[in-house]
Design an enzyme around this catalytic site. Structure first.
Site, PDB file in Angstrom:
ATOM      1  N   SER A 120       0.818  -1.212   0.000  1.00  0.00           N
ATOM      2  CA  SER A 120       0.000   0.000   0.000  1.00  0.00           C
ATOM      3  C   SER A 120       0.849   1.257   0.000  1.00  0.00           C
ATOM      4  CB  SER A 120      -0.976   0.004   1.181  1.00  0.00           C
ATOM      5  OG  SER A 120      -0.433  -0.592   2.312  1.00  0.00           O
ATOM      6  N   HIS A 141      -3.755  -3.831  -5.371  1.00  0.00           N
ATOM      7  CA  HIS A 141      -3.995  -3.373  -4.004  1.00  0.00           C
ATOM      8  C   HIS A 141      -5.433  -3.642  -3.575  1.00  0.00           C
ATOM      9  CE1 HIS A 141      -4.221   0.117  -0.953  1.00  0.00           C
ATOM     10  NE2 HIS A 141      -3.583  -0.885  -0.404  1.00  0.00           N
ATOM     11  N   GLU A 153      -7.274  -1.762  -6.522  1.00  0.00           N
ATOM     12  CA  GLU A 153      -6.518  -0.796  -7.322  1.00  0.00           C
ATOM     13  C   GLU A 153      -5.441  -1.562  -8.084  1.00  0.00           C
ATOM     14  OE1 GLU A 153      -6.766   3.276  -4.633  1.00  0.00           O
ATOM     15  OE2 GLU A 153      -5.172   1.871  -4.182  1.00  0.00           O
ATOM     16  N   ASN A 191      -5.731   5.880  -0.695  1.00  0.00           N
ATOM     17  CA  ASN A 191      -4.922   6.341   0.435  1.00  0.00           C
ATOM     18  C   ASN A 191      -4.387   7.759   0.246  1.00  0.00           C
ATOM     19  OD1 ASN A 191      -5.316   4.228   2.148  1.00  0.00           O
ATOM     20  ND2 ASN A 191      -3.508   3.095   1.477  1.00  0.00           N
TER      21      ASN A 191
HETATM   22  P1  NAI Z   1       0.450  -9.378   8.101  1.00  0.00           P
HETATM   23  O1  NAI Z   1       1.548  -8.992   9.004  1.00  0.00           O
HETATM   24  O2  NAI Z   1      -0.901  -9.678   8.658  1.00  0.00           O
HETATM   25  O3  NAI Z   1       0.895 -10.636   7.226  1.00  0.00           O
HETATM   26  C1  NAI Z   1       2.128 -10.763   6.581  1.00  0.00           C
HETATM   27  C2  NAI Z   1       2.473 -12.254   6.486  1.00  0.00           C
HETATM   28  O4  NAI Z   1       3.579 -12.389   5.611  1.00  0.00           O
HETATM   29  C3  NAI Z   1       2.852 -12.899   7.818  1.00  0.00           C
HETATM   30  O5  NAI Z   1       2.069 -14.050   8.029  1.00  0.00           O
HETATM   31  C4  NAI Z   1       4.332 -13.240   7.646  1.00  0.00           C
HETATM   32  O6  NAI Z   1       4.693 -14.430   8.306  1.00  0.00           O
HETATM   33  C5  NAI Z   1       4.427 -13.406   6.146  1.00  0.00           C
HETATM   34  N1  NAI Z   1       5.760 -13.197   5.595  1.00  0.00           N
HETATM   35  C6  NAI Z   1       6.665 -12.256   5.936  1.00  0.00           C
HETATM   36  N2  NAI Z   1       7.770 -12.390   5.173  1.00  0.00           N
HETATM   37  C7  NAI Z   1       7.548 -13.427   4.335  1.00  0.00           C
HETATM   38  C8  NAI Z   1       8.301 -14.055   3.317  1.00  0.00           C
HETATM   39  N3  NAI Z   1       9.515 -13.615   3.000  1.00  0.00           N
HETATM   40  N4  NAI Z   1       7.755 -15.097   2.651  1.00  0.00           N
HETATM   41  C9  NAI Z   1       6.511 -15.530   2.952  1.00  0.00           C
HETATM   42  N5  NAI Z   1       5.764 -14.990   3.924  1.00  0.00           N
HETATM   43  C10 NAI Z   1       6.273 -13.948   4.603  1.00  0.00           C
HETATM   44  O7  NAI Z   1       0.367  -8.188   7.028  1.00  0.00           O
HETATM   45  P2  NAI Z   1      -0.895  -7.676   6.190  1.00  0.00           P
HETATM   46  O8  NAI Z   1      -1.613  -6.651   6.976  1.00  0.00           O
HETATM   47  O9  NAI Z   1      -1.626  -8.843   5.654  1.00  0.00           O
HETATM   48  O10 NAI Z   1      -0.161  -6.879   5.012  1.00  0.00           O
HETATM   49  C11 NAI Z   1       0.513  -7.544   3.962  1.00  0.00           C
HETATM   50  C12 NAI Z   1       0.740  -6.565   2.819  1.00  0.00           C
HETATM   51  O11 NAI Z   1      -0.497  -6.023   2.384  1.00  0.00           O
HETATM   52  C13 NAI Z   1       1.629  -5.370   3.155  1.00  0.00           C
HETATM   53  O12 NAI Z   1       2.369  -5.048   2.010  1.00  0.00           O
HETATM   54  C14 NAI Z   1       0.608  -4.274   3.451  1.00  0.00           C
HETATM   55  O13 NAI Z   1       1.119  -2.988   3.251  1.00  0.00           O
HETATM   56  C15 NAI Z   1      -0.464  -4.601   2.432  1.00  0.00           C
HETATM   57  N6  NAI Z   1      -1.813  -4.114   2.743  1.00  0.00           N
HETATM   58  C16 NAI Z   1      -2.309  -4.190   4.012  1.00  0.00           C
HETATM   59  C17 NAI Z   1      -3.599  -3.745   4.284  1.00  0.00           C
HETATM   60  C18 NAI Z   1      -4.161  -3.858   5.651  1.00  0.00           C
HETATM   61  O14 NAI Z   1      -5.200  -3.223   5.923  1.00  0.00           O
HETATM   62  N7  NAI Z   1      -3.576  -4.624   6.556  1.00  0.00           N
HETATM   63  C19 NAI Z   1      -4.456  -3.199   3.221  1.00  0.00           C
HETATM   64  C20 NAI Z   1      -3.864  -3.244   1.904  1.00  0.00           C
HETATM   65  C21 NAI Z   1      -2.575  -3.659   1.698  1.00  0.00           C
END
Ligand code: NAI
Length: 388
Positions: A120, A141, A153, A191
């Site tokens: 994001s 996104h 997006e 955003n």
């Molecule tokens: P999260 O922290 O809930 O999940 C991330 C997951 O990725 C974790 O389970 C972690 O173990 C895993 N991970 C980390 N490094 C890894 C790797 N090298 N290989 C495989 N798995 C790996 O994070 P979330 O909130 O789901 O966000 C993920 C992405 O989505 C980020 O880029 C964030 O900016 C984006 N995003 C988040 C939103 C939100 O509201 N939380 C909305 C839109 C986009």
């Protein structure tokens, strides 16, 4: 390539597990990959609960639910991305980690596999830079929770092949999503355009013009927004919302329009993150009473209009900078953050010359660049136009 059969999602956190669910419900085989077994176990257990609820509510039959669940493969084995039409990355928001994963993915997938990032705040170009074939890298996104929020997006970078953008758009439609195309600029559409909803509300509070409850009341009751800005920041999490604001502010080379608020920073620092911590702008502990708003409608309308004109100006400026088409900006704000009306149509209703008058009045009062009217708004008004 015209149809997807299998996709992979990297990262089984809140976003990745939601995206995998959307794809499986659209009929695809999905490989959901994480580095930790805990994350996969948690995702697996959440799916069982989610699908039990969908069956209870009559949204799916047990048989259909089991079929969807059966299409999601949970694994820590990255090599299982092989044979995917697309890989969607939803891991931790760090450029170095994402670049490493993208470079690794390229060595594992077929040449015609698309590589998408759910980032994001990072630029798609910066992620694509790690790839030998940046033309197949794109931003995709989703909004949280991905299975419920219809907007996606699609963000091509300067290096993305046009066919990739078009194909992914058709896939998103097939997944039942509402795709919009956004330029690879900070905050993409939502955003960026939504920033004044939080920022100007905080500013009104910081200046002592009104309290949280009154601002929320004005935005909801007089403006028709589903949640007031403070309720919404408490819902999103003050840490998360603050981080997005700060990132957009820094990415725009400290443009004062996106300047974060100390009030939110302090709440974030002390751990008053909102609903998830039990306290934010409001107190969520049992038995606590919500503060009463000052429901004087003249005062309320002034607050509402100040936030609205800032939002209108931001949406018009996004058109000016060609962040997206006017149509996609309207879709993004109504389908991504549930605004009651598209901001551009709403600005026309309000009257573009009134929007400009109000912006210029704010500018004259504060003499801050934060309140500069978009060049496009000024141009339209001087040409006597009331719509984009
Ligand atoms: P999260 O922290 O809930 O999940 C991330 C997951 O990725 C974790 O389970 C972690 O173990 C895993 N991970 C980390 N490094 C890894 C790797 N090298 N290989 C495989 N798995 C790996 O994070 P979330 O909130 O789901 O966000 C993920 C992405 O989505 C980020 O880029 C964030 O900016 C984006 N995003 C988040 C939103 C939100 O509201 N939380 C909305 C839109 C986009």
């Amino acid at each position: 390539m015209s149809e997807t059969l299998k996709i992979s999602v990297i990262g089984a956190g809140s976003m990745g597990s939601g995206i995998a669910q959307v794809a499986a419900q659209a009929g695809l085989e999905v490989c959901l990959i994480d580095t930790t077994d805990e994350a996969l176990e948690y995702a697996g257990k959440s799916y069982v609960k989610i699908f039990d609820r969908l069956v209870e509510k009559g949204k799916l039959s047990r048989e259909e639910a089991d079929k969807v669940l059966g299409r999601i493969d949970l694994t820590t084995d990255m090599s299982l991305v092989d044979g995917s039409s697309m890989v969607v990355e939803a891991i931790v928001e760090r450029l170095d980690v994402k670049q490493k994963v993208f470079a690794q993915l390229e060595s594992l997938v077929d040449e015609d596999c698309y590589l998408a990032s759910n980032t994001s705040s990072l630029s798609i170009a910066s992620i694509a830079a790690a790839c030998k074939h940046p033309e197949r890298v794109i931003g995709l996104h989703f909004f949280n929770p991905a299975p419920l929020m219809p907007l996606v997006e699609i963000v091509p970078s300067v290096s993305t092949d046009e066919n990739v953008t078009e194909t992914i758009k058709s896939w998103m439609l097939a997944w039942g999503k509402i795709p919009v195309i956004a330029k690879d600029t900070p905050g993409f559409i939502v955003n960026r355009v939504a920033r004044p909803y939080y920022g100007e509300a905080l500013r009104i509070y910081d200046e002592g013009i009104a309290d949280f409850a009154t601002i929320d009341w004005a935005m909801k009751e007089l403006g028709g927004f589903r949640m007031g800005p403070f309720e919404l920041m408490d819902y999103i999490g003050n840490d998360v919302n603050y981080a997005v604001t700060e990132s957009v502010f820094q990415s725009f080379y400290n443009d004062p329009r996106y300047k974060p608020s100390f009030t939110q920073k302090r709440l974030s620092e002390i751990g008053w993150l909102g609903r998830k911590s039990g306290k934010g702008y409001y107190d969520y502990s049992e038995g606590s009473q919500d503060p009463k708003p000052n429901t004087d409608s003249v005062h309320g309308t002034a607050i509402l209009n100040r936030v609205l004109v800032m939002l209108f100006n931001e949406a018009i400026d996004a058109v000016f900078w060609q962040v997206a088409s006017a149509e996609d900006i309207e879709l993004a704000m109504t389908k991504g953050v549930n605004y009651p009306k598209g901001l551009l149509a709403w600005a026309s209703e309000y009257g573009l010359s009134q929007v400009l008058t109000d912006m210029d009045a704010l500018y004259d009062e504060y003499r801050e660049d934060r309140y500069r009217a978009s060049a496009l708004l000024r141009r339209m008004v001087s040409e006597g136009r009331n719509s984009i």
